[in-house]
Scaffold this active site. Structure first.
Site, PDB file in Angstrom:
ATOM      1  N   ASP A  98       0.948   1.761  -9.797  1.00 24.17           N
ATOM      2  CA  ASP A  98       0.531   1.337 -11.127  1.00 24.17           C
ATOM      3  C   ASP A  98       1.101  -0.069 -11.346  1.00 24.17           C
ATOM      4  O   ASP A  98       2.300  -0.290 -11.176  1.00 24.17           O
ATOM      5  CB  ASP A  98       1.093   2.316 -12.170  1.00 24.17           C
ATOM      6  N   ASP A 199      -2.873  -1.503 -15.161  1.00 31.03           N
ATOM      7  CA  ASP A 199      -2.765  -1.062 -16.547  1.00 31.03           C
ATOM      8  C   ASP A 199      -3.346  -2.103 -17.508  1.00 31.03           C
ATOM      9  O   ASP A 199      -3.043  -3.298 -17.398  1.00 31.03           O
ATOM     10  CB  ASP A 199      -1.268  -0.855 -16.857  1.00 31.03           C
ATOM     11  N   GLU A 241      -7.870  -0.914 -15.450  1.00 27.95           N
ATOM     12  CA  GLU A 241      -8.089  -0.070 -16.629  1.00 27.95           C
ATOM     13  C   GLU A 241      -8.668  -0.936 -17.740  1.00 27.95           C
ATOM     14  O   GLU A 241      -7.994  -1.830 -18.252  1.00 27.95           O
ATOM     15  CB  GLU A 241      -6.758   0.550 -17.083  1.00 27.95           C
ATOM     16  N   HIS A 315      -3.471  10.545 -17.533  1.00 29.61           N
ATOM     17  CA  HIS A 315      -2.289  10.937 -18.304  1.00 29.61           C
ATOM     18  C   HIS A 315      -2.392  10.573 -19.787  1.00 29.61           C
ATOM     19  O   HIS A 315      -1.476  10.863 -20.549  1.00 29.61           O
ATOM     20  CB  HIS A 315      -1.068  10.255 -17.684  1.00 29.61           C
ATOM     21  N   ASP A 316      -3.464   9.906 -20.186  1.00 27.66           N
ATOM     22  CA  ASP A 316      -3.653   9.526 -21.592  1.00 27.66           C
ATOM     23  C   ASP A 316      -4.701  10.383 -22.284  1.00 27.66           C
ATOM     24  O   ASP A 316      -4.962  10.206 -23.473  1.00 27.66           O
ATOM     25  CB  ASP A 316      -4.136   8.069 -21.690  1.00 27.66           C
TER      26      ASP A 316
HETATM   27  O1  TEU Z   1      -3.115   2.848 -21.624  1.00 25.36           O
HETATM   28  C1  TEU Z   1      -3.899   1.965 -22.371  1.00 25.36           C
HETATM   29  C2  TEU Z   1      -4.298   2.434 -23.650  1.00 25.36           C
HETATM   30  O2  TEU Z   1      -4.908   1.686 -24.384  1.00 25.36           O
HETATM   31  C3  TEU Z   1      -3.921   3.805 -24.055  1.00 25.36           C
HETATM   32  O3  TEU Z   1      -2.650   3.724 -24.586  1.00 25.36           O
HETATM   33  C4  TEU Z   1      -4.852   4.364 -25.035  1.00 25.36           C
HETATM   34  O4  TEU Z   1      -5.040   3.501 -26.096  1.00 25.36           O
HETATM   35  C5  TEU Z   1      -4.348   5.641 -25.572  1.00 25.36           C
HETATM   36  O5  TEU Z   1      -3.738   6.383 -24.597  1.00 25.36           O
HETATM   37  C6  TEU Z   1      -5.468   6.462 -26.082  1.00 25.36           C
HETATM   38  O6  TEU Z   1      -5.602   6.224 -27.442  1.00 25.36           O
HETATM   39  C7  TEU Z   1      -2.247   2.340 -20.681  1.00 25.36           C
HETATM   40  C8  TEU Z   1      -1.484   3.478 -20.050  1.00 25.36           C
HETATM   41  O7  TEU Z   1      -2.380   4.305 -19.366  1.00 25.36           O
HETATM   42  C9  TEU Z   1      -0.729   4.189 -21.128  1.00 25.36           C
HETATM   43  O8  TEU Z   1      -0.071   5.337 -20.657  1.00 25.36           O
HETATM   44  C10 TEU Z   1       0.266   3.209 -21.690  1.00 25.36           C
HETATM   45  O9  TEU Z   1       0.911   3.778 -22.793  1.00 25.36           O
HETATM   46  C11 TEU Z   1      -0.392   1.908 -22.137  1.00 25.36           C
HETATM   47  O10 TEU Z   1      -1.342   1.410 -21.189  1.00 25.36           O
HETATM   48  C12 TEU Z   1       0.641   0.825 -22.292  1.00 25.36           C
HETATM   49  O11 TEU Z   1       1.137   0.451 -21.041  1.00 25.36           O
END
Ligand code: TEU
Ligand code: CA
Length: 541
Positions: A98, A199, A241, A315-316
């Protein structure tokens, strides 16, 4: 398009904190991952994407990095990381790291320096604007809620953070920042990693003064520079992403001639079960034709001009079987249906840990059980706005990121075989029925369905190269499409719900894969699809 190794790969995402704990501290670690390589090899995946394992204070579970060259002690050591890479290599698997470079932790040495004084050499590594306490430079909001600006006492200025205030945004306009990042990426490439998941990469071209977050003017210039300076001459998998991507934008990233990335994650389908224009917490049922429209648009508009990634989960995101399947009576059937629908399409599939077991949402029953920063911020702000506790809990149960982060369910013991200690996030009690040991012992498990889909991709070029074409765009229950390649046609037909549905297609089909017992040859002219039935058929004359 020229064939690349990653077009035939299936990627497995590991969230290290929740995958496997080797030393009983309740937190998953590198040695835990290493101990599960035989399991992953058996599944058949050939790329492992690790969510961040770098040194981090953990304000956002590792997405706040304080040292890109160090492994967080909670996960292990650099020696163990090297061993993991080497053992993966022995098994024909690659690790992708990542890459979190939109922001660092506020405890990263660069930021510790930068905040000291306006003339510190690291000051311009971050984004500062004048302002007085209580009056931020502008209205920009953090993606975790509240202002994107944090006042810094030391110098009386604000710094930008699109996420947690402990995640200050890097200033990509500064060439010194970019050089540092290229150096760090090359360090990991030299260690032997197979690529990077990037990310929130669509934020790096930001223009905060004009309120631009995603897709800023210099974004693609930076990515082309990255490609030239780091992985361009190597054969790596890179996936960005990109929450704000359309297919037009997707092609900018992944058209091979532009020399940027292999592919991106796009998130248009993610918005289909929220009220338009509102937050993801504002729930609305999915309308199946909308999903077809989004997927088909990406399938068609990337054809020959770029490459798609295919995923339901990460994971989100909440667990797909709880989201658009049935995590009760038809859990197994619906998990297999969703897998078939996705893996039948064109692109590189990604599996998120536990998806191959049909793992469900967390099963928490109280707001306090949710531990993620985003969940907590939401509960706090919605309480202040007068939302009821029931409302808040309903949204969290459906959409909170915690749902994907409960420990991996290895067996039916109280801690699911994840740890011998106290897990950092509660284990889902349904590990009694849903776990890897059970799945491996049951021929009809979700696991073996995924295994077949993965094998099929390796053996059948039509799954890699075939052109996608949607059938029945308006049908509210059936998702059906074909893939065609070199005179061969495959039909993928999925009943998206728990009631029977009738389906008809001209001709006969040889059943390649189904989630129900099915005749080897099936007359497709009059078919009754059983609840959540999904099948892949090769059309015969
Ligand atoms: O996620 C990007 C992101 O925009 C997410 O936080 C999303 O908005 C949210 O999960 C859903 O509403 C990435 C990573 O995958 C996330 O785990 C991190 O928290 C974020 O970036 C910051 O690095
Ligand atoms: Ca541990």
């Amino acid at each position: 398009m020229e064939e690349k190794w990653w077009m035939k790969s299936v990627v497995y995402q590991i969230y290290p904190k929740s995958f496997c704990d080797s030393n009983g501290d309740g937190i998953g670690d590198l040695n835990g991952i290493r101990s599960k390589l035989p399991y992953l090899e058996r599944l058949g995946v050939d790329v492992l994407w690790l969510s961040p394992v770098y040194a981090s204070p953990g304000a956002d579970n590792g997405y706040d990095i304080s040292d890109y060259y160090g492994i967080d002690p909670v996960f292990g050591t650099m020696e163990e990381m090297k061993r993991l890479i080497a053992e993966c290599e022995d098994r024909g698997m690659k690790i992708i790291m990542d890459l979190v470079v939109n922001h660092t932790s506020d405890e990263h040495a660069w930021f510790v320096e930068a905040r000291k004084s306006k003339d510190n050499p690291y000051r311009d590594y971050y984004i500062w604007r004048p302002g007085t306490p209580g009056a931020p430079p502008n209205e920009l909001a953090s993606n975790f809620g509240g202002s994107a600006w944090e006042y810094s006492e030391e110098t009386g200025e604000y710094y930008l953070h699109f996420y947690h205030k402990k995640q200050p945004d890097l200033n990509w306009e500064n060439p010194a920042v970019r050089k540092e990042i290229w150096k760090m990426m090359n360090y990991w490439i030299d260690l032997g990693v197979g690529g990077f998941r990037m990310d929130v990469i669509d934020l790096i071209g930001k223009d905060p003064d004009r309120g631009i977050k995603e897709n800023g003017p210099k974004l693609h210039e930076y990515l082309q520079e990255m490609n030239r300076e780091t992985f361009g001459k190597k054969d790596l998998l890179t996936v960005g992403e990109c929450w704000g991507a359309t297919p037009e934008i997707g092609r900018l990233y992944s058209d091979p001639e532009r020399r940027e990335l292999s592919m991106i994650f796009q998130f248009e389908q993610i918005a289909l079960d929220k009220v338009p224009g509102k937050q993801r917490w504002d729930l609305k049922p999915l309308y199946l034709p909308d999903l077809k429209k989004v997927f088909s648009k990406w399938q068609t508009q990337m054809e020959g001009k770029g490459w798609n990634s295919l995923f339901w989960n990460n994971h989100d995101l909440p667990r797909i079987v709880s989201r658009w399947g049935d995590d009760g009576a038809y859990r197994v059937e619906s998990a297999k249906m969703l897998a078939t629908l996705l893996h039948g399409m064109k692109g590189t599939p990604y599996i998120y840990q536990g998806e191959e077991l049909g793992m469900t949402n967390a099963g928490f029953s109280r707001i306090e059980d949710f531990s993620d920063v985003e969940s907590r911020n939401m509960a706090q702000s919605r309480r202040a706005l007068g939302y009821s506790e029931e409302d808040i809990l309903r949204s969290l149960k459906k959409k909170a990121r915690d749902n994907a982060r409960t420990p991996m369910q290895w067996d039916d013991s109280p801690k699911a075989g994840f740890t011998s200690g106290e897990p950092w996030l509660p284990v889902n009690p349904n590990c009694r029925e849903i776990n890897a040991r059970q799945a491996l012992a049951d021929d009809a498990s979700v696991f073996y369905h995924y295994q077949k889909l993965i094998r099929l991709r390796k053996e059948e070029p039509i799954l890699v190269h075939g052109t996608y074409s949607l059938l029945l765009p308006e049908d509210e229950q059936i998702y059906a499409y074909t893939r065609s390649w070199q005179g061969k046609t495959w039909l993928i037909v999925c009943n998206f719900y728990g009631t029977c549905a009738s389906f008809s297609y001209e001709g006969e089909g040889r059943c390649v894969l189904s989630n129900y017992e099915t005749e080897e040859r099936r007359d497709l002219r009059r078919v009754t699809l059983r609840p959540y039935e999904a099948g892949i058929y090769e059309l015969t004359e």
